[in-house]
Design a protein around this motif. Structure first.
Motif, PDB file in Angstrom:
ATOM      1  N   THR A   7       0.758  -1.238   0.000  1.00 23.13           N
ATOM      2  CA  THR A   7       0.000   0.000   0.000  1.00 23.13           C
ATOM      3  C   THR A   7       0.778   1.270   0.000  1.00 23.13           C
ATOM      4  O   THR A   7       0.239   2.247   0.376  1.00 23.13           O
ATOM      5  CB  THR A   7      -1.039   0.082   1.102  1.00 23.13           C
ATOM      6  OG1 THR A   7      -1.933  -0.947   0.923  1.00 23.13           O
ATOM      7  CG2 THR A   7      -1.817   1.348   1.124  1.00 23.13           C
ATOM      8  N   ALA A   8       1.986   1.382  -0.394  1.00 18.48           N
ATOM      9  CA  ALA A   8       2.547   2.714  -0.469  1.00 18.48           C
ATOM     10  C   ALA A   8       3.510   2.812  -1.601  1.00 18.48           C
ATOM     11  O   ALA A   8       4.266   1.925  -1.835  1.00 18.48           O
ATOM     12  CB  ALA A   8       3.236   3.073   0.804  1.00 18.48           C
ATOM     13  N   ALA A  12       6.455   8.559  -3.427  1.00 16.20           N
ATOM     14  CA  ALA A  12       5.019   8.700  -3.630  1.00 16.20           C
ATOM     15  C   ALA A  12       4.637   9.966  -4.371  1.00 16.20           C
ATOM     16  O   ALA A  12       3.799   9.933  -5.263  1.00 16.20           O
ATOM     17  CB  ALA A  12       4.307   8.664  -2.277  1.00 16.20           C
ATOM     18  N   SER A  51      -0.682   0.033  -4.983  1.00 22.40           N
ATOM     19  CA  SER A  51       0.204   1.098  -4.515  1.00 22.40           C
ATOM     20  C   SER A  51       1.585   0.594  -4.121  1.00 22.40           C
ATOM     21  O   SER A  51       2.022   0.742  -2.998  1.00 22.40           O
ATOM     22  CB  SER A  51      -0.449   1.840  -3.352  1.00 22.40           C
ATOM     23  OG  SER A  51      -0.896   0.919  -2.381  1.00 22.40           O
ATOM     24  N   TRP A  52       2.260  -0.011  -5.072  1.00 23.83           N
ATOM     25  CA  TRP A  52       3.691  -0.281  -4.936  1.00 23.83           C
ATOM     26  C   TRP A  52       4.292  -0.084  -6.311  1.00 23.83           C
ATOM     27  O   TRP A  52       3.611  -0.160  -7.334  1.00 23.83           O
ATOM     28  CB  TRP A  52       3.980  -1.677  -4.377  1.00 23.83           C
ATOM     29  CG  TRP A  52       3.365  -2.811  -5.116  1.00 23.83           C
ATOM     30  CD1 TRP A  52       3.912  -3.522  -6.138  1.00 23.83           C
ATOM     31  CD2 TRP A  52       2.071  -3.386  -4.892  1.00 23.83           C
ATOM     32  NE1 TRP A  52       3.051  -4.508  -6.572  1.00 23.83           N
ATOM     33  CE2 TRP A  52       1.910  -4.444  -5.818  1.00 23.83           C
ATOM     34  CE3 TRP A  52       1.028  -3.108  -3.983  1.00 23.83           C
ATOM     35  CZ2 TRP A  52       0.756  -5.225  -5.870  1.00 23.83           C
ATOM     36  CZ3 TRP A  52      -0.111  -3.882  -4.046  1.00 23.83           C
ATOM     37  CH2 TRP A  52      -0.231  -4.930  -4.979  1.00 23.83           C
ATOM     38  N   ASP A  80      -6.720   0.268  -2.612  1.00 25.87           N
ATOM     39  CA  ASP A  80      -6.091  -0.821  -1.864  1.00 25.87           C
ATOM     40  C   ASP A  80      -6.479  -2.170  -2.446  1.00 25.87           C
ATOM     41  O   ASP A  80      -7.509  -2.320  -3.113  1.00 25.87           O
ATOM     42  CB  ASP A  80      -6.493  -0.756  -0.397  1.00 25.87           C
ATOM     43  CG  ASP A  80      -5.839   0.408   0.332  1.00 25.87           C
ATOM     44  OD1 ASP A  80      -4.876   0.967  -0.219  1.00 25.87           O
ATOM     45  OD2 ASP A  80      -6.293   0.761   1.438  1.00 25.87           O
ATOM     46  N   SER A 171       3.602  -0.480   5.455  1.00 30.79           N
ATOM     47  CA  SER A 171       2.388   0.209   5.871  1.00 30.79           C
ATOM     48  C   SER A 171       1.547  -0.683   6.783  1.00 30.79           C
ATOM     49  O   SER A 171       1.480  -1.892   6.583  1.00 30.79           O
ATOM     50  CB  SER A 171       1.558   0.584   4.643  1.00 30.79           C
ATOM     51  OG  SER A 171       0.256   0.984   5.028  1.00 30.79           O
ATOM     52  N   SER A 196       4.894   3.330   5.042  1.00 29.72           N
ATOM     53  CA  SER A 196       4.673   3.203   3.608  1.00 29.72           C
ATOM     54  C   SER A 196       5.870   2.506   2.995  1.00 29.72           C
ATOM     55  O   SER A 196       6.921   2.354   3.638  1.00 29.72           O
ATOM     56  CB  SER A 196       4.492   4.577   2.957  1.00 29.72           C
ATOM     57  OG  SER A 196       5.714   5.303   2.985  1.00 29.72           O
ATOM     58  N   GLU A 197       5.730   2.086   1.742  1.00 26.11           N
ATOM     59  CA  GLU A 197       6.858   1.506   1.043  1.00 26.11           C
ATOM     60  C   GLU A 197       7.992   2.525   0.919  1.00 26.11           C
ATOM     61  O   GLU A 197       9.163   2.198   1.127  1.00 26.11           O
ATOM     62  CB  GLU A 197       6.442   1.014  -0.344  1.00 26.11           C
ATOM     63  CG  GLU A 197       7.575   0.338  -1.110  1.00 26.11           C
ATOM     64  CD  GLU A 197       7.181  -0.062  -2.517  1.00 26.11           C
ATOM     65  OE1 GLU A 197       7.016  -1.269  -2.761  1.00 26.11           O
ATOM     66  OE2 GLU A 197       7.034   0.836  -3.376  1.00 26.11           O
TER      67      GLU A 197
END
Length: 322
Positions: A7-8, A12, A51-52, A80, A171, A196-197
């Motif tokens: 999820t990140a 970003a 979201s990666w 997500d 995350s 987050s990533e």
């Protein structure tokens, strides 16, 4: 097994600005979240962007080719991983290009309701695991066996880990087995979420710069291995069903061939776009090449895609409909 890294975006801000992602929360996403979603009869496609950065790379290249070679308008929606299945079933997005395994959703929507169709193999095998920096593993080879992690717990402590060794995760929204693994394997470690990533990558890079030991949840494919070599810690062997109960899991994460899924109507009536996305099939190295340009070189995703497309015509031409 669901994708635990989920999820990140790495870098970003750069990714969101470049990809044109729709900043919708998963819970309140509506059919109007994309002007193109479920637009019957029009040459439009809406792609879910997980979201990666690897998933961003998939979508960037697919989008570029859909727009420049096939003449489609493409919208992207960031959502997500689990809510993305609901959106796909309802026609709010047309395709997910990288799924790490959601058997409950697959049973409900593919085998049960028939609102989602399988889109085929992406060509990339994903794997989640626990990793230490290779420089530390070379100094302490036995650290790569989980049974020996306890003797190094003090060295992995941080201000955030409460006197225990730190296991760095990404995350809090990631679906991971890590807390259960720490508990069920009897390890004196605390799972600490970077947030987050991108934040996790920043912390890993800082540890590496200072040549400090660290233990982190990480995954392949991922471009960061080229910048910070890491060695996997061997957890108890993964056997089918060993992670069925998330509270009792005490085994390694599996190796997962990553899959594509389409809205069923899109799979049937999506024309050249659906045919193209079914053929979309590349390697881990190809994905990492684009992801590295996005996350490390800070190229907007469409610029990274354009560069890759220019240099790999023989690969992507095979994806185009006959």
């Amino acid at each position: 097994m669901t994708r635990a890294r989920i999820t990140a975006l790495a870098a970003a801000a750069a990714l969101t600005a470049g990809a044109g992602l729709t900043g919708c929360g998963a819970a309140d996403m509506t059919r109007q979240s994309s002007p193109y979603a479920d637009a019957a009869g029009s040459r439009t496609v809406t792609l879910s962007v997980q979201s990666w950065v690897g998933a961003t790379a998939n979508v960037a290249v697919a989008r570029y080719l859909l727009e420049h070679e096939l003449g489609y308008r493409v919208d992207t929606v960031q959502i997500d991983e689990v809510p993305a299945w609901d959106a796909l079933s309802q026609g709010r997005v047309d395709a997910i290009l990288e799924d790490w395994g959601h058997p409950e959703q697959e049973a409900r929507y593919v085998d049960g309701k028939g609102t989602i169709a399988r889109g085929g193999d992406l060509g990339v095998t994903g794997h989640i695991g626990w990793f230490v920096p290779t420089y530390f593993a070379q100094q302490h080879p036995d650290v790569t066996d989980w049974k020996n992690l306890g003797k190094y717990a003090d060295g992995f402590r941080t201000a955030e880990s409460g006197g225990k060794g730190q296991l760095l995760d990404g995350s809090p929204s990631y679906v991971t087995n890590d807390k259960a693994l720490v508990k069920n394997l009897g390890l004196d470690f605390q799972v600490v979420f970077a947030g987050s990533e991108a934040a996790q990558i920043t912390q890993i890079k800082q540890f590496a710069k200072e040549r400090k030991p660290f233990l982190t949840y990480w995954y392949e494919p991922q471009w960061l291995f080229e910048k910070v070599p890491m060695t996997e810690v061997k957890l108890p062997d993964h056997e089918k069903g060993c992670d069925a109960d998330p509270e009792k899991v005490a085994c390694a994460y599996p190796h997962t061939p990553l899959q594509k899924f389409f809205n069923a109507r899109f799979a049937k009536d999506g024309g050249d776009a659906a045919a193209f996305l079914k053929r979309f099939h590349w390697t881990k190295d190809m994905q990492n090449e684009v992801a590295l340009m996005i996350a490390e070189e800070k190229l907007p995703p469409q610029e990274a895609a354009a560069r890759w497309v220019k240099e790999n015509r023989a690969t992507w031409q095979a994806w185009l409909p006959a």
